[in-house]
Design an enzyme around this catalytic site. Structure first.
Site, short mmCIF file in Angstrom:
data_model
loop_
_atom_site.label_atom_id
_atom_site.label_comp_id
_atom_site.label_asym_id
_atom_site.label_seq_id
_atom_site.Cartn_x
_atom_site.Cartn_y
_atom_site.Cartn_z
CG HIS A 177 -4.36 -10.63 -1.15
ND1 HIS A 177 -2.74 -10.14 -0.88
CD2 HIS A 177 -4.83 -10.36 -1.91
CE1 HIS A 177 -3.78 -8.81 -1.63
NE2 HIS A 177 -4.54 -9.37 -2.43
CE LYS A 181 -6.86 -11.89 -5.66
NZ LYS A 181 -7.07 -11.26 -6.01
CD GLU A 215 -2.33 -2.38 -7.71
OE1 GLU A 215 -3.10 -2.73 -5.97
OE2 GLU A 215 -1.19 -2.53 -7.53
CG HIS A 239 1.08 -10.48 -4.99
ND1 HIS A 239 0.37 -10.84 -4.46
CD2 HIS A 239 0.93 -9.41 -3.78
CE1 HIS A 239 0.47 -10.52 -3.25
NE2 HIS A 239 0.36 -9.26 -2.81
CE LYS A 330 0.95 0.10 -6.11
NZ LYS A 330 -0.18 -0.92 -6.32
#
Ligand code: NAD
Length: 482
Positions: A177, A181, A215, A239, A330
């Protein structure tokens, strides 16, 4: 600005239609495309999942998903009703025979058939098999495969082989995904539609590249899955690798699926093995009243990394000598994704203000505030003499697009419509995925075989101490995560 590319009438089947991804992304995204007028009359969306639901009950869950995940300004009761009217449901078991004849009976001739595999990867092969067995897929059908695509080269290869038994490469859409973007695609426009950058886009003028995906969330809730994966498998192999490819690739001869993917593949194949000293792995600790990684993973001795930083070299003419620093993690200080391209010093300075000088940096922000910044040197305004200062040439997309910014499709909506259009440019080809695993495998084996533990880092920090050193030892610094 709001131009909508027409697509053919379609039947889109969402396997895993009751799942989290379908609820949060797929259905809200499809609703927005419907609202934008991109869903032709007669197109249908069919949820397929294990739950024994009536069509009415399934439609109610889609209605709830729209209510929860579509912004208020985009909710229109009449449009929602019309959209819901396009939705069907079939209860199906990927591993058995139940439901498949029903799905077969629902298929129509002369419309695009697309099958979205939004289920656990262990079911990808089963579903492909059933679609074939029950004569549900035709030679023009497309399948959309979610991540993760394998957990190493062997499993990715096996999955490619399984899918290839029933579908040609032209029918398989492997989703990443990130490629959907807006900013990521804009990266290609900026590189290849301007004369300005391409002549400088090489080791001679670029000091280094930083790619950051930070993140703030931890792995709570998905700990069991994540503990078998880790940041390298979950983020870097796919990614961050895709972002690296788009920055590093040679100009494709045309913006066409195989032309673009051929160039990306060449980049992956040119990646050097990463040296152990150029890898830093981290795991978030408990802090600020929140649990640490091991509590989320439920394995107190877990050695899985929730953070990784790597220095990567590309061995080709364009990039020899320019390192790419990648990091993702994260529970970091901020949710921020960006690519920063740092240029070299001018060959000679005519100014006395040597301390005032800073490098030119092209920053491509993926989130938040999608946009680009080019950090430039100018004269400090005022009477202070020829003193230098750095200012951004700032292009926030929201400003450039004005009121239409709200209409920028989310990555999933755009990618699903590309599937219906039959455009594979923004999907990963099988050989790309395998090449990326072939690069990642020895790196992962390196720490797995030695049983290496990641370094702890504080939640809300910018990652482990050693990651700072990874750049310091080269006389460089990470950009601040904010
Ligand atoms: P989920 O567990 O929430 O949903 C799984 C779905 O699969 C359910 O609809 C369930 O009914 C269906 N299912 C399970 N077993 C089945 C069977 N035997 N036959 C038919 N249907 C069956 O999963 P999810 O989070 O929605 O993820 C779906 C896929 O998307 C996975 O591959 C995941 O890795 C990927 N993904 C998810 C996210 C996310 O944010 N949730 C993000 C990226 C990728």
């Amino acid at each position: 600005v709001s131009r909508v590319i027409p697509v053919d009438t379609f039947d889109l089947v969402i396997f895993g239609g009751t799942g989290d991804l379908a609820r949060r992304k797929i259905f809200p995204g499809l609703y927005r495309r419907f609202l934008a007028g991109q869903m032709p009359e007669g197109s249908r969306i069919i949820g397929a999942a294990r739950a024994d639901l009536t069509e009415a009950a399934f439609r109610a869950t889609v209605r709830e998903a729209i209510d929860e995940f579509v912004p208020e300004a985009r909710k229109d009761a009449a449009v929602i009703d019309a959209f819901i009217g396009r939705i069907g449901y079939v209860s199906i078991d990927a591993k058995g025979t139940g439901g498949w004849p029903d799905l077969r009976a629902m298929m129509r001739e002369n419309v695009v058939r697309a099958f979205y595999f939004s289920v656990a990867p262990v079911l990808f092969g089963d579903i492909a098999e059933r679609l074939h067995e029950h004569g549900i897929a035709d030679a023009w059908s497309r399948i959309v495969v979610e991540k993760p695509f394998g957990r190493d080269l062997a499993s990715a290869r096996a999955l490619n082989e399984t899918l290839a038994k029933h579908f040609t490469e032209a029918q398989i859409y492997r989703i990443d995904h990130y490629l959907g973007k807006e900013t990521v695609q804009n990266l290609m426009a900026v590189r290849f539609a301007n004369i300005l950058f391409e002549p400088l886009w090489k080791a001679e003028y670029i000091d280094h590249v930083q790619i950051t995906v930070a993140e703030t969330v931890g792995v709570e809730g998905r700990g069991a899955y994540y503990d078998k994966s880790g940041a390298m498998r979950d983020m870097v192999q796919n990614h961050l690798m895709q972002l690296l490819c788009l920055i590093a690739m040679e100009p494709p001869y045309h913006f066409d699926p195989d032309a673009v993917r051929d160039e990306k593949l060449k980049v992956i194949r040119a990646l050097d093995a990463v040296k152990p000293e150029d890898i830093v792995r981290g795991q978030y600790l408990a802090g600020g009243g929140q649990e640490g990684y091991v509590a989320h993973s439920e394995n107190p001795a877990s050695k899985t990394e929730s953070y990784i930083a790597l220095k990567v070299h590309i061995s080709n003419w364009r990039w020899k000598g320019t390192p790419f620093y990648l990091r993702t993690g994260k529970r970091l200080r901020a949710r921020a994704s960006e690519i920063a391209i740092t240029f070299k010093e001018p060959p000679h300075s005519i100014f006395d203000d040597a301390e005032g000088w800073r490098e030119n940096v092209l920053v491509i922000r993926l989130q938040p505030n999608e946009g680009m910044n080019l950090m430039m040197m100018i004269k400090e305004p005022g009477p202070g003499g020829m003193r230098l200062m750095q200012v951004p040439l700032d292009m926030a997309f929201a400003d450039a697009l004005g009121a239409d910014a709200e209409d920028i499709p989310d990555a999933y909506e755009r990618l699903i419509m590309d599937v219906i259009r039959g455009n594979q440019t923004l999907f990963m080809r099988g050989d790309e995925v395998e090449a990326a695993w072939a690069w990642a495998d020895p790196i992962i084996q390196g720490w797995e075989e030695r049983g290496m533990k990641p370094q702890g880092y504080d939640p809300g920090s910018s990652g482990p101490e050693d990651a700072l050193m990874l750049m310091h030892k080269d006389g460089r610094r990470w950009r601040e995560i904010r």
